[in-house]
Design an enzyme around this catalytic site. Structure first.
Site, PDB file in Angstrom:
ATOM      1  N   CYS A   1     -23.718  39.448   6.385  1.00 53.24           N
ATOM      2  CA  CYS A   1     -23.128  38.191   6.862  1.00 53.24           C
ATOM      3  C   CYS A   1     -21.746  38.118   6.243  1.00 53.24           C
ATOM      4  O   CYS A   1     -21.602  38.283   5.026  1.00 53.24           O
ATOM      5  CB  CYS A   1     -23.974  36.992   6.455  1.00 53.24           C
ATOM      6  SG  CYS A   1     -23.181  35.411   6.833  1.00 53.24           S
TER       7      CYS A   1
ATOM      8  N   THR B   1     -18.019  38.554  12.940  1.00 51.63           N
ATOM      9  CA  THR B   1     -19.269  38.019  12.400  1.00 51.63           C
ATOM     10  C   THR B   1     -20.376  39.010  12.705  1.00 51.63           C
ATOM     11  O   THR B   1     -20.322  39.706  13.730  1.00 51.63           O
ATOM     12  CB  THR B   1     -19.610  36.657  13.018  1.00 51.63           C
ATOM     13  OG1 THR B   1     -20.939  36.280  12.650  1.00 51.63           O
ATOM     14  CG2 THR B   1     -19.529  36.687  14.528  1.00 51.63           C
ATOM     15  N   ASN B   2     -21.379  39.073  11.839  1.00 54.87           N
ATOM     16  CA  ASN B   2     -22.529  39.950  12.086  1.00 54.87           C
ATOM     17  C   ASN B   2     -23.466  39.372  13.143  1.00 54.87           C
ATOM     18  O   ASN B   2     -23.846  40.057  14.095  1.00 54.87           O
ATOM     19  CB  ASN B   2     -23.320  40.168  10.789  1.00 54.87           C
ATOM     20  CG  ASN B   2     -22.680  41.175   9.875  1.00 54.87           C
ATOM     21  OD1 ASN B   2     -22.918  42.376   9.971  1.00 54.87           O
ATOM     22  ND2 ASN B   2     -21.852  40.697   8.956  1.00 54.87           N
ATOM     23  N   THR B   3     -23.844  38.102  12.966  1.00 54.25           N
ATOM     24  CA  THR B   3     -24.898  37.513  13.791  1.00 54.25           C
ATOM     25  C   THR B   3     -24.594  37.588  15.278  1.00 54.25           C
ATOM     26  O   THR B   3     -25.475  37.908  16.090  1.00 54.25           O
ATOM     27  CB  THR B   3     -25.144  36.046  13.387  1.00 54.25           C
ATOM     28  OG1 THR B   3     -25.569  36.010  12.021  1.00 54.25           O
ATOM     29  CG2 THR B   3     -26.217  35.414  14.255  1.00 54.25           C
TER      30      THR B   3
ATOM     31  N   GLN C   1     -26.975  29.080  19.021  1.00 56.07           N
ATOM     32  CA  GLN C   1     -27.868  29.913  18.218  1.00 56.07           C
ATOM     33  C   GLN C   1     -29.155  29.156  17.906  1.00 56.07           C
ATOM     34  O   GLN C   1     -30.261  29.673  18.092  1.00 56.07           O
ATOM     35  CB  GLN C   1     -27.184  30.308  16.908  1.00 56.07           C
ATOM     36  CG  GLN C   1     -26.008  31.263  17.036  1.00 56.07           C
ATOM     37  CD  GLN C   1     -25.353  31.535  15.686  1.00 56.07           C
ATOM     38  OE1 GLN C   1     -25.663  30.886  14.686  1.00 56.07           O
ATOM     39  NE2 GLN C   1     -24.441  32.482  15.649  1.00 56.07           N
TER      40      GLN C   1
END
Length: 229
Positions: free
Chosen positions: A196, A83-85, A52
């Site tokens: 998040c 997870t969102n990301t 990331q």
């Protein structure tokens, strides 16, 4: 019951919440000693976070896509990225498998719509708050997403990666987040999306006047219901 394939470990603290909520939802629905059928692949988050940080999203997408393929081969009937990301690479994962990927934004959009809210504050990692991979799912939903100013975006991102992902809960960080939420309410926000999964460990409903939408909790319950469908 369908088998749920979980891609977890990003971070493991929030993945434990997925495991708990999914199993509790199945037990509440079926009763007795029922629990969910789950296949979990937990990654080394350090490796993912480095990709990331270096902007190597295609490589990160290949990692998660390979995991999803392994889960499908192991018998999973649907995939959940905990997870969102990392939903930034959701399309890459979807293209690699022949089973459904349950996107984390969908149950949250449904929950906001059920409350008939039109404008909500989005909190999450810098990637989630600034880029379109998550916010784009809201286009056409009738829900407008409000994000903090640049300085607050950096503060939230720092709290997530330098504290919550390490299992650290600080009261001064909680106070900073609550101040952001109060400021957003003054600007017209009608609710707060905890975009998040780690933020659910810090922000408590009793501390906030606005309704809170916990993406991890909603996602986990959604997965359980889909498995029982």
């Amino acid at each position: 019951m369908k088998k749920i394939g979980l891609i977890g470990g990003m971070s493991w603290e929030s993945t434990t919440e997925y495991y708990r909520i999914i199993n509790e939802t199945v037990r509440e629905t079926l009763g007795e000693l029922h629990s969910a059928e789950i296949i979990l692949y937990s990654v080394d988050f350090y490796t993912i976070e480095q990709l990331q940080h270096e902007g190597k999203w295609e490589e990160a997408g290949r990692v998660l896509a390979d995991i999803a393929v392994k889960l499908e081969r192991a018998g999973a009937d649907l995939i959940v990225i905990c997870t969102n990301t990392m939903h930034k690479v959701a399309r890459q994962v979807e293209d690699a498998i022949g089973i459904p990927l349950l996107h984390i934004a969908e149950p949250t959009i449904q929950a906001i719509g059920a409350r008939k809210l039109e404008r909500v504050l989005l909190l999450g990692t810098r990637y989630t708050m600034v880029e379109d991979f998550y916010k784009g799912r809201y286009v056409g939903s009738g829900v407008e997403l409000q994000t903090p100013d640049d300085a607050d975006v950096e503060t939230v991102n720092q709290i997530i990666f330098e504290e919550l992902c390490l299992g650290v809960i600080r009261e001064d960080s909680r106070a900073k987040m609550l101040a952001m939420i109060e400021k957003a309410g003054e600007k017209g926000a009608q609710g707060v999306v905890l975009g998040c999964t780690e933020l659910e460990l810090l922000i408590r409903e009793q501390d906030v006047a606005l309704p809170i939408f916990k993406t991890a909790e909603l996602h986990a319950k959604y997965a359980a219901k889909e498995a029982l469908r």
